[in-house]
Motif scaffolding. Structure first.
Motif: not given
Length: 193
Positions: A56-61, A91-99, A101-110, A176-180
Motif C-alpha cells: 500500500y505504501d508503494m501504491w500511494e507513492a 531495492d531503493l524504492a522497495v526499502a522506502d517508497p519515498d526513495n 524521489a531519488d530516482v532520476p526517471e521520477v525526478r524528470r517526471l516531476a 507528509d509523514r510517509r512520503l515527505p
C-alpha cells in the motif's frame, strides 16, 4: 536462473537499449533461445520480485506521482517499470517508497506536467508477458508456460494484491509523514493531463 541472473539479464537488456520496446524484443529473443525451464524461472522470479513492491505504501507513492489517479492497472504496470529500472533502483524504492524521489526517471517526471511524459510514462506492462511469449515461441504452445509454473506450485499473478496497512494519499498528514520528499515533488491535483 536465480535472482542474480534475472537482474543481470534485465541489466543487459538495458545496456543494449533504453527503448522499452527494443528491450522487450531483446528479452523475448534471448529467452526464447533458452531452455524452457529458464523461461519459466524468469516468470516465477518476475512474480516474486514484483511482489516485494506490491505494498500500500508503494501504491500511494504511485498515486501521488500520478496526481491521485493510479488505478489497479497503472500500479501493476508501474511495478514492472520499477523492475525494469534495475536492481539497485528497485531495492531503493522497495526499502522506502519515498526513495523514489531519488530516482532520476521520477525526478524528470516531476519537472513537467503528465501530458508531457509521453514515452517516459512510468509503466512497462509488456514485461509481464515477455516470458509467456518466449515460451510460446520456443515450445509452439500458446499459454504453455502456465502448466510448468503450476507444476512448481506457482500461479501467474495478473493484478496487485498489496500488503501492509491501507491508507490514502488524499490524507495530507499521512502523505507528509510517509512520503515527505515525494510530496514536495508531486502534489495531488497539481498534475495536468
Amino acid at each position: 536462473m536465480d535472482a542474480d541472473e534475472f537482474w543481470l539479464f534485465l541489466q543487459r537488456s538495458r545496456e543494449v537499449t533504453s527503448d522499452p520496446d527494443e528491450r522487450l524484443r531483446w528479452l523475448a529473443l534471448h529467452l526464447a533461445r533458452s531452455p524452457l525451464s529458464r523461461i519459466v524461472d524468469f516468470q516465477i522470479l518476475l512474480n516474486q520480485i514484483r511482489r516485494r513492491s506490491d505494498t500500500y505504501d508503494m501504491w500511494e507513492a504511485a498515486n501521488l506521482i500520478f496526481g491521485g489517479h493510479c488505478s489497479t492497472d497503472s500500479f501493476w504496470y508501474l511495478q514492472a517499470w520499477l523492475i525494469g529500472l534495475g536492481r539497485d533502483t528497485f531495492d531503493l524504492a522497495v526499502a522506502d517508497p519515498d526513495n523514489l524521489a531519488d530516482v532520476p526517471e521520477v525526478r524528470r517526471l516531476a519537472e513537467r506536467p503528465m501530458r508531457e511524459w509521453a514515452d517516459e510514462w512510468p509503466e512497462w506492462e509488456a514485461l509481464s508477458y515477455v516470458a509467456a511469449g518466449a515460451f510460446e515461441e520456443a515450445a509452439g504452445e500458446e499459454e504453455g508456460i502456465y502448466d510448468p509454473m503450476a507444476g512448481r506450485g506457482q500461479r501467474n499473478q495478473s493484478a496487485p494484491r498489496p500488503t501492509g496497512l491501507s491508507w490514502s494519499s488524499r490524507n495530507l498528514t499521512e502523505v507528509d509523514r510517509r512520503l515527505p520528499r515525494l510530496s514536495r515533488m508531486f502534489s495531488l491535483g497539481a498534475s495536468e493531463l
